[in-house]
Design a protein around this motif. Structure first.
Motif, PDB file in Angstrom:
ATOM      1  N   GLN A   1      -3.643  -3.913 -18.412  1.00 23.10           N
ATOM      2  CA  GLN A   1      -4.473  -3.347 -17.348  1.00 23.10           C
ATOM      3  C   GLN A   1      -4.060  -3.867 -15.979  1.00 23.10           C
ATOM      4  O   GLN A   1      -3.958  -3.109 -15.009  1.00 23.10           O
ATOM      5  N   ALA A   2      -3.816  -5.167 -15.901  1.00 25.71           N
ATOM      6  CA  ALA A   2      -3.429  -5.775 -14.629  1.00 25.71           C
ATOM      7  C   ALA A   2      -2.078  -5.239 -14.160  1.00 25.71           C
ATOM      8  O   ALA A   2      -1.874  -4.959 -12.974  1.00 25.71           O
ATOM      9  N   ALA A   3      -1.148  -5.092 -15.102  1.00 29.37           N
ATOM     10  CA  ALA A   3       0.171  -4.562 -14.758  1.00 29.37           C
ATOM     11  C   ALA A   3       0.063  -3.115 -14.272  1.00 29.37           C
ATOM     12  O   ALA A   3       0.747  -2.713 -13.320  1.00 29.37           O
ATOM     13  N   LEU A   4      -0.790  -2.316 -14.935  1.00 25.99           N
ATOM     14  CA  LEU A   4      -0.976  -0.927 -14.503  1.00 25.99           C
ATOM     15  C   LEU A   4      -1.570  -0.886 -13.095  1.00 25.99           C
ATOM     16  O   LEU A   4      -1.168  -0.052 -12.265  1.00 25.99           O
ATOM     17  N   GLU A   5      -2.501  -1.787 -12.818  1.00 27.11           N
ATOM     18  CA  GLU A   5      -3.085  -1.846 -11.477  1.00 27.11           C
ATOM     19  C   GLU A   5      -2.001  -2.088 -10.420  1.00 27.11           C
ATOM     20  O   GLU A   5      -1.925  -1.377  -9.402  1.00 27.11           O
ATOM     21  N   VAL A   6      -1.135  -3.072 -10.675  1.00 26.61           N
ATOM     22  CA  VAL A   6      -0.040  -3.366  -9.744  1.00 26.61           C
ATOM     23  C   VAL A   6       0.895  -2.168  -9.634  1.00 26.61           C
ATOM     24  O   VAL A   6       1.324  -1.788  -8.536  1.00 26.61           O
ATOM     25  N   TYR A   7       1.203  -1.574 -10.773  1.00 22.24           N
ATOM     26  CA  TYR A   7       2.141  -0.446 -10.831  1.00 22.24           C
ATOM     27  C   TYR A   7       1.648   0.738  -9.991  1.00 22.24           C
ATOM     28  O   TYR A   7       2.440   1.423  -9.337  1.00 22.24           O
ATOM     29  N   ILE A   8       0.345   0.974 -10.020  1.00 25.29           N
ATOM     30  CA  ILE A   8      -0.230   2.065  -9.226  1.00 25.29           C
ATOM     31  C   ILE A   8      -0.272   1.685  -7.750  1.00 25.29           C
ATOM     32  O   ILE A   8       0.123   2.457  -6.871  1.00 25.29           O
ATOM     33  N   GLN A   9      -0.751   0.473  -7.469  1.00 28.48           N
ATOM     34  CA  GLN A   9      -0.953   0.063  -6.081  1.00 28.48           C
ATOM     35  C   GLN A   9       0.343   0.003  -5.276  1.00 28.48           C
ATOM     36  O   GLN A   9       0.350   0.321  -4.087  1.00 28.48           O
TER      37      GLN A   9
ATOM     38  N   GLY B   1       2.922   1.838  -5.538  1.00 27.05           N
ATOM     39  CA  GLY B   1       3.573   3.131  -5.391  1.00 27.05           C
ATOM     40  C   GLY B   1       4.578   3.482  -6.471  1.00 27.05           C
ATOM     41  O   GLY B   1       5.132   4.579  -6.472  1.00 27.05           O
ATOM     42  N   MET B   2       4.800   2.552  -7.422  1.00 22.94           N
ATOM     43  CA  MET B   2       5.784   2.811  -8.478  1.00 22.94           C
ATOM     44  C   MET B   2       5.337   3.945  -9.394  1.00 22.94           C
ATOM     45  O   MET B   2       6.149   4.759  -9.848  1.00 22.94           O
ATOM     46  N   TYR B   3       4.036   4.018  -9.671  1.00 24.15           N
ATOM     47  CA  TYR B   3       3.526   5.066 -10.559  1.00 24.15           C
ATOM     48  C   TYR B   3       3.789   6.440  -9.952  1.00 24.15           C
ATOM     49  O   TYR B   3       4.272   7.362 -10.627  1.00 24.15           O
ATOM     50  N   GLU B   4       3.461   6.592  -8.677  1.00 20.19           N
ATOM     51  CA  GLU B   4       3.641   7.881  -8.015  1.00 20.19           C
ATOM     52  C   GLU B   4       5.113   8.285  -8.009  1.00 20.19           C
ATOM     53  O   GLU B   4       5.447   9.452  -8.258  1.00 20.19           O
ATOM     54  N   ARG B   5       5.987   7.327  -7.735  1.00 23.49           N
ATOM     55  CA  ARG B   5       7.410   7.635  -7.692  1.00 23.49           C
ATOM     56  C   ARG B   5       7.935   8.028  -9.067  1.00 23.49           C
ATOM     57  O   ARG B   5       8.687   8.992  -9.214  1.00 23.49           O
ATOM     58  N   HIS B   6       7.507   7.282 -10.102  1.00 23.23           N
ATOM     59  CA  HIS B   6       7.960   7.600 -11.456  1.00 23.23           C
ATOM     60  C   HIS B   6       7.388   8.938 -11.916  1.00 23.23           C
ATOM     61  O   HIS B   6       8.079   9.714 -12.595  1.00 23.23           O
ATOM     62  N   LYS B   7       6.146   9.212 -11.542  1.00 25.37           N
ATOM     63  CA  LYS B   7       5.526  10.489 -11.894  1.00 25.37           C
ATOM     64  C   LYS B   7       6.349  11.658 -11.360  1.00 25.37           C
ATOM     65  O   LYS B   7       6.607  12.640 -12.066  1.00 25.37           O
ATOM     66  N   ARG B   8       6.766  11.564 -10.121  1.00 18.88           N
ATOM     67  CA  ARG B   8       7.551  12.635  -9.514  1.00 18.88           C
ATOM     68  C   ARG B   8       8.911  12.768 -10.212  1.00 18.88           C
ATOM     69  O   ARG B   8       9.403  13.877 -10.438  1.00 18.88           O
TER      70      ARG B   8
END
Length: 449
Positions: free
Chosen positions: A322-330, A332-339
């Protein structure tokens, strides 16, 4: 797009395409600034981001160098395999290094707190982060409405077993629908009935009749990128479903498990159209990051929150994840990987659609009109023996899934189809795979048995 992101994207592309190879020194900060026509601070930020992503490393008084990539050993059997069956993300796009960075930062930030059992609702900091993340999908929620579960399946199981405020007991499911959930409902003896859904959509009058007379607790639906059809409801259909739920006091469980895989306009979830809190919104993170991450989010109507936690009983998700996902989203890595993954999947579907147009001149297949997502339905002539077709394709190293398993056991109004998934199918294999499927369907049609 911010200038540093443009620079970052260009550098990543050059590394991916071999213009910068392992061990090679990147241009100096000043030279790069001249090349990109930007400030030194912009280049410094882009290089720092590359270092955070473990793409480059720095040597004091020397510069930045490309990290050596692990070379995967070629696997002959895998290279010959055309996989239209797997649903998990392509391992070649797993964000290993990004997520490793997020794990390291999470450990540094939260330290010993990550090794406790935690709150059954999920980490409060992650739930606060998800408020803005979900708002991007037009899902506006308070932190108390958000709960983290060990994947969306865990939330689906709890919702199936718990009572709802409307006092009804029957779960209504689309037919076809998510096979694992159908098997769970049948194994648990939970009252369930089906309503037909095709690539053209759903009969809204029939849906209304079932809402009125069917004793429906909730309607389980995948309005976007349906599994196995691949299609999405129109905005009008989603708006009407939301209105019917309010009118007849029937809840909607909206499984938006692939919300991140498309950016078409007018694709807001049913949740965004419902003003009476009759929608439970579910989202999974495993389709974008790693299947093994097992993290999902549920946005619950206030009237069902207390009962949900009574049936959940305990925290069932890793604090570290959960903590790693929080960092990953905050960060900007999640958004970049999503695209990145969304563009990759869309490109594969384009290749598949073009292959069907090229090889399906005789019209043996009817396919769903899909431009993004993962799944496409190949609808077959009635004469085709699905089991035999799937076996013959497997013998040719082409793997598909029969549509039979996506129906309730006693549901008889079935379409004959195979489900095609492009998540693991390599672009250079897709046309050959489609051609061989169509050829085998042709042989089935001509077969006297």
């Amino acid at each position: 797009m911010k200038k540093y992101l443009e620079v970052l994207s260009d550098l990543e592309q050059k590394m991916n395409h071999g213009q910068f190879v392992s061990g090679q020194k990147l241009p100096s900060v000043r030279n790069a600034a001249k090349h990109y026509g930007c400030s030194v601070s912009t280049i410094t930020r882009a290089y720092a981001e590359l270092e955070n992503n473990h793409s480059v490393y720095s040597i004091a008084q020397s510069g930045y160098y490309v990290v050596e990539k692990q070379r995967n050993r070629p696997n002959v059997s895998e290279s010959n395999r055309i996989d239209f069956a797997s649903t998990s993300p392509d391992p070649s796009v797993f964000p290993y290094l990004d997520f490793k960075h997020s794990l390291d930062k999470a450990l540094d930030t939260y330290k010993f707190d990550l090794f406790t059992c935690g709150d059954s609702k999920g980490m409060e900091t992650l739930r606060h982060t998800l408020i803005s993340h979900l708002a991007g999908e037009q899902v506006f929620a308070k932190v108390d409405w958000i709960t983290i579960t060990s994947g969306a399946n865990r939330a689906l199981e709890i919702l199936a077993k718990m009572p709802f405020p409307n006092g009804n007991s029957v779960i209504l499911v689309e037919q076809p629908s998510y096979d694992l959930y159908l098997r769970f409902l049948e194994a648990e003896g939970i009252p369930v009935c089906g309503i037909s859904r095709s690539t053209a959509g759903i009969d809204l009058r029939e849906l209304e009749e079932k809402f009125i007379h069917g004793g429906i607790k909730f309607f389980y639906t995948m309005p976007r990128y349906h599994n196995p059809l691949g299609t999405s409801y129109s905005a009008d259909d989603r708006r009407i479903i939301a209105r019917l739920a309010s009118k007849y006091n029937v809840y909607i469980v909206e499984d938006d498990y692939m919300a991140d895989l498309g950016e078409e306009r007018g694709m807001d979830p049913i949740y965004s159209y419902n003003a009476t809190s009759h929608v439970v919104y579910l989202k999974s993170f495993s389709k974008i990051i790693f299947p093994g991450l097992r993290l999902g989010v549920a946005v619950l109507p206030e009237k069902v929150i207390e009962t949900f936690y009574e049936y959940q009983r305990y925290a069932d998700t890793s604090q570290l994840s959960q903590a790693a996902l929080e960092v990953y989203i905050q960060n900007g890595m999640y958004e970049r990987h999503k695209r990145k993954i969304s563009k990759q999947y869309a490109a594969r579907i384009i290749v598949l659609n073009e292959a069907v147009k090229k090889h399906n001149a005789a019209g043996l297949l009817q396919i769903s009109e899909v431009q993004s997502g993962v799944f496409i339905q190949f609808k077959m002539p009635q004469k085709v023996n699905l089991e035999r077709l799937v076996e013959r394709l497997a013998a040719m190293n082409i793997f598909v899934v029969s549509g039979k398993q996506f129906y309730l056991s006693g549901y008889m109004e079935r379409e004959k189809f195979i489900r095609i998934s492009i998540s693991r199918a390599q672009p250079e294999q897709i046309e050959a795979g489609v051609r061989m499927i169509i050829e085998e369907v042709g042989r089935e049609v001509k077969s006297p048995f």
